[in-house]
Design an enzyme around this catalytic site. Structure first.
Site, PDB file in Angstrom:
ATOM      1  CG  HIS A 126      -0.376   0.237   2.519  1.00  0.00           C
ATOM      2  ND1 HIS A 126      -0.119  -0.774   3.411  1.00  0.00           N
ATOM      3  CD2 HIS A 126       0.009   1.377   3.136  1.00  0.00           C
ATOM      4  CE1 HIS A 126       0.390  -0.276   4.522  1.00  0.00           C
ATOM      5  NE2 HIS A 126       0.486   1.038   4.383  1.00  0.00           N
TER       6      HIS A 126
ATOM      7  CG  ASP B 238       0.035  -4.225   2.914  1.00  0.00           C
ATOM      8  OD1 ASP B 238       0.307  -3.594   1.874  1.00  0.00           O
ATOM      9  OD2 ASP B 238      -0.150  -3.665   4.016  1.00  0.00           O
TER      10      ASP B 238
ATOM     11  CB  SER C  84       3.155   1.770   6.046  1.00  0.00           C
ATOM     12  OG  SER C  84       2.007   1.948   6.833  1.00  0.00           O
TER      13      SER C  84
END
Length: 509
Positions: free
Chosen positions: A237, A270, A352
Site C-alpha cells: 500500500h 501487503d 508502513s
C-alpha cells in the site's frame, strides 16, 4: 567559673571571708606542674603564665594550712578544734550536708560555712569568688578546633566534601571553591545491544519512500535494504499509487536519494519489492530474524517516517502474536490479511513498510497497520498511534519477497473453499457459493478431497483456534503451497477433523 557569675565582677561586696580567697599552694611545687583549676571539674586552662591573674599569694606549707593534714585528709574545723581544747560541749549533729568535692590542692575553695556572713546581703558576690576574672582561652584556638572538626567530618563524608573541608581547614578564605567534573572520554562508545547501538547500525539501511502517482498525488512510507543488489522491501500500500504510472524515490538516512522501480507486489500479503536504479556499492542489508521464535514481551524497535518525519526510532514490546488483521490500502476494496505481530511501539502513518527489529537488531516484522479510532477499523487512516500496531511476520514476508524477486508475482496457498468474511462468527463458515455463482468448494480442490462441504464451520487450523474467515486466511498465508495441515470443523452439531494439502493460486485476482 559558673556562667551565672559572668558580667557581675564589678558588683562584688568588699568584705571578704576570714579564710583565704585563693587555695594554698605547696611551698615548692615541682617545676612544670600545671596549675590546678579554680573549680572542681573545670577544664585546665592553656593560658601562659603571663596571662594568669596577678594576685600575689604568700607561700604556705601544706602542713600548716588550717583544715588540712599532710596526708591530704580533712582535719577538724576551727570551731571543733576550739570546743575540744576548751572542753565545751559539741553541737548536736547536723543533717548531712550535700556531698562536697574532696578538699586538697586540686579542689579549692573549701565549702562555705553553714550560714555565710553575707547571706542577707542583696546582690553580694558568692563566697570564695576570685579577685580577678579567670583568663579565657583565645577565641582563635576554639574556632580553629571547630574548623578542624568540620574538616574531619567533611573528609569522612568523602569525595567533594573532603576537598571542601580541606580547603576550609587550610585557608578559611571567603572565595568560592570550584570542583571540575572529569571530562568525558573522547572515544566514548555505547555498548552493543543498547537501543542507541541497534538504531545506529540499522538506520543506514532504512529508506524513506516517496511515492507520487501520475496525477500528482502520493504519500510517504518506509522500506529497508533487503540485499546487496539494491532490493528494498516495503508494503504494497506504500507504493500502490505509483506502481503503474508514477515516480518512486528512496532516500537514505545520509540524505542520498535514488530513483526506484517496482519489481513485484502482493496485494493480499501487503508486501512489495522495489529496486534502486543505479544502486550504490556497499549496501548493507538488515539481518532477518525468526518471527516464529518471537515471544510476547520481547523488546521491539520500530524505524520509519511517521507523518514524514524520517529516521524516527520508537521502542516497545511484542504485545501479542498471531493477531488476525485485515487491512486495506485505501485505494481499492481489496483487503490484506495477516496473522500479525502486535506491538506497542509507536507506529503512525509513514511507518508502513519499515522494519520492526528485535533487541539484537534483526528484522522480525514489517510494520503495516495500526488500530484506528476514527474509522472503527484497522488501516492507514490519519489517526495517531494508540499503542496498537501490527507487523507482518518476517518469515512470511521473506517467502513473498523471494517469490516477487524471482517471478514478479505472488503465490498464495489455498484450501480450495470460499468462506464468509464475517468476524466473530464462531469459526470460518464455508459459503453456500463462491464468487460469481461458482461452487463454494472447488471441485477436486484440497478441501473437496478432504471431504469438506458448504456450511461446514472450521474452528481450528492445526492447533490454533479460528473464530472467523479473516483469521483462517491469515493462518493459511503463513504457510506455503504443498504444506499439510489439519482442519477441525463442525457439521450438524458434530466435530470432525480433516487433513488438507494446501494448493496454490498465482497472482492477485
Amino acid at each position: 567559673m559558673s556562667t551565672e557569675n559572668e558580667g557581675n565582677e564589678n558588683d562584688a561586696v568588699p568584705s571578704v571571708p576570714s579564710v583565704p580567697s585563693v587555695p594554698p599552694v605547696p611551698a615548692a611545687a615541682p617545676e612544670g606542674t600545671p596549675p590546678e583549676s579554680g573549680l572542681p571539674g573545670a577544664p585546665a586552662s592553656s593560658a601562659s603564665p603571663e596571662d594568669a591573674p596577678t594576685a600575689q599569694v604568700p607561700p604556705v606549707h601544706p602542713e600548716s594550712a588550717p583544715g588540712h593534714s599532710s596526708s591530704g585528709e580533712r582535719g577538724p574545723s576551727p570551731e571543733q578544734a576550739y570546743a575540744q581544747s576548751h572542753g565545751q560541749p559539741q553541737q548536736p549533729a547536723q543533717p548531712p550536708a550535700p556531698a562536697q568535692p574532696p578538699l586538697g590542692p586540686a579542689a579549692w575553695p573549701p565549702p562555705p560555712p553553714a550560714v555565710p556572713s553575707y547571706a542577707d546581703a542583696a546582690g553580694a558576690q558568692p563566697w570564695g569568688a576570685p579577685v580577678a576574672p579567670e583568663a579565657k582561652p583565645p577565641r582563635k584556638r576554639r574556632a580553629g578546633g571547630l574548623v578542624v572538626a568540620v574538616a574531619v567530618a567533611a573528609l569522612v563524608a568523602g569525595g567533594i566534601g573532603g576537598a571542601l573541608g580541606y580547603r576550609a581547614a587550610d585557608g578559611g578564605g571567603s572565595g568560592s571553591t570550584t570542583v571540575a567534573a572529569a571530562n568525558s572520554p573522547k572515544d566514548f562508545k555505547r555498548a552493543d545491544g543498547t537501543i542507541a547501538s541497534v538504531a545506529a547500525k540499522a538506520l543506514p539501511s532504512v529508506v524513506t519512500i516517496d511515492a507520487q502517482s501520475g496525477d500528482g498525488e502520493g504519500g510517504t512510507g518506509t522500506g529497508f535494504v533487503y540485499d546487496k543488489e539494491g532490493h528494498i522491501l516495503t508494503n504494497n500500500h506504500v507504493v500502490a499509487s505509483a506502481a503503474d504510472s508514477g515516480q518512486l524515490t528512496a532516500t537514505f538516512s545520509d540524505g542520498k536519494k535514488y530513483d526506484a522501480e517496482v519489481v513485484g507486489r502482493a496485494q493480499g500479503y501487503d508486501v512489495a519489492v522495489l529496486k534502486l536504479k543505479d544502486a550504490p556499492d556497499g549496501l548493507t542489508p538488515l539481518p532477518l530474524g525468526d518471527s516464529d521464535k518471537v515471544a510476547v514481551g520481547d523488546s521491539t524497535i520500530a524505524i520509519g517516517a511517521p507523518f514524514g518525519l524520517s529516521n524516527t526510532v520508537t521502542t516497545g514490546i511484542i504485545s501479542a502474536k498471531n493477531r488476525p488483521v485485515a487491512s486495506g490500502d485505501g485505494s481499492s476494496n481489496k483487503n490484506s490479511y495477516m496473522s500479525a505481530l502486535q506491538t506497542d511501539a509507536s507506529i503512525n502513518p509513514g511507518n508502513s513498510g519499515g522494519p520492526l527489529l528485535d533487541a539484537g537488531g534483526a528484522v522480525i516484522g514489517i510494520n503495516s497497520a495500526i488500530q484506528s479510532t476514527t474509522g472503527g477499523g484497522i488501516g492507514q487512516s490519519q489517526a495517531g498511534s494508540i499503542g496498537l500496531g501490527f507487523a507482518i511476520p518476517v518469515n512470511q514476508a521473506k517467502n513473498v519477497a523471494e517469490q516477487l524477486i524471482k517471478t514478479g508475482q505472488p503465490v498464495y496457498p489455498v484450501i480450495g473453499a470460499t468462506v464468509t468474511m464475517e468476524e466473530k462468527s464462531g469459526g470460518a463458515v464455508i459459503s453456500d457459493e463462491g464468487a460469481g455463482g461458482t461452487p463454494a468448494v472447488t471441485p477436486d480442490g484440497p478441501a473437496a478431497k478432504a471431504g469438506l462441504k458448504a456450511g461446514d464451520v472450521i474452528t481450528k487450523f492445526n492447533d490454533k483456534a479460528v473464530d472467523s474467515g479473516p483469521t483462517l486466511i491469515g493462518e493459511i498465508w503463513t504457510h506455503k503451497p504443498g504444506d499439510k495441515v489439519t482442519l477441525t470443523y463442525e457439521r450438524d452439531g458434530r466435530t470432525a477433523t480433516a487433513d488438507v494439502v494446501l494448493g496454490e493460486r498465482k497472482g492477485d485476482s
